[in-house]
Design a protein around this motif. Structure first.
Motif, short mmCIF file in Angstrom:
data_model
loop_
_atom_site.label_atom_id
_atom_site.label_comp_id
_atom_site.label_asym_id
_atom_site.label_seq_id
_atom_site.Cartn_x
_atom_site.Cartn_y
_atom_site.Cartn_z
N LYS A 3 0.84 -1.21 0.00
CA LYS A 3 0.00 0.00 0.00
C LYS A 3 0.87 1.25 0.00
O LYS A 3 0.59 2.22 -0.72
N ARG A 4 1.92 1.26 0.79
CA ARG A 4 2.83 2.42 0.84
C ARG A 4 3.51 2.65 -0.51
O ARG A 4 3.62 3.77 -0.97
N ALA A 5 3.97 1.57 -1.13
CA ALA A 5 4.65 1.69 -2.42
C ALA A 5 3.69 2.22 -3.49
O ALA A 5 4.07 3.09 -4.29
N VAL A 6 2.45 1.75 -3.49
CA VAL A 6 1.47 2.22 -4.45
C VAL A 6 1.16 3.70 -4.20
O VAL A 6 1.07 4.50 -5.15
N ALA A 7 1.03 4.08 -2.95
CA ALA A 7 0.75 5.48 -2.61
C ALA A 7 1.93 6.38 -3.05
O ALA A 7 1.71 7.47 -3.58
N ARG A 8 3.16 5.92 -2.84
CA ARG A 8 4.33 6.70 -3.27
C ARG A 8 4.33 6.90 -4.78
O ARG A 8 4.55 8.00 -5.28
N ARG A 9 4.07 5.82 -5.51
CA ARG A 9 4.03 5.90 -6.99
C ARG A 9 2.94 6.85 -7.45
O ARG A 9 3.14 7.65 -8.36
N ALA A 10 1.77 6.78 -6.81
CA ALA A 10 0.66 7.65 -7.18
C ALA A 10 1.02 9.12 -6.91
O ALA A 10 0.73 9.99 -7.71
#
Length: 85
Positions: A74-81
């Motif tokens: 979830k953190r990695a997806v949020a960073r990419r977004a």
């Protein structure tokens, strides 16, 4: 000990020799469990329900590891977004 030979096709398929199928009472549609033990494969017919083979597959992660992986994903997806915006 009953033995038999077969050849692997380019698709990774093989035919179980007739003598082995007969000894294991295998018929079309039967399910098989493959277990790798050092350099040998143990082939076992799966009879009954999925509950009969419970415990034959060992989980790679503990339940708490799933939570950690999910949180990190979830953190990695949020960073990419955030980087895309």
């Amino acid at each position: 000990m009953l033995k038999g030979r077969s050849t692997i096709t380019v698709k990774g398929q093989t035919t179980i020799p007739k003598e082995i199928r007969k000894a294991l009472k295998l018929k079309p549609g039967d399910r098989l469990l493959y277990e790798l033990e050092k350099d040998r494969v143990i082939l076992t017919p799966i009879r009954g329900t999925i509950l009969d083979v419970a415990g034959t597959v060992k989980p790679k992660m503990h339940p708490e590891d799933y939570k950690k992986v999910r949180r990190e994903t979830k953190r990695a997806v949020a960073r990419r977004a955030a980087e895309e915006n």
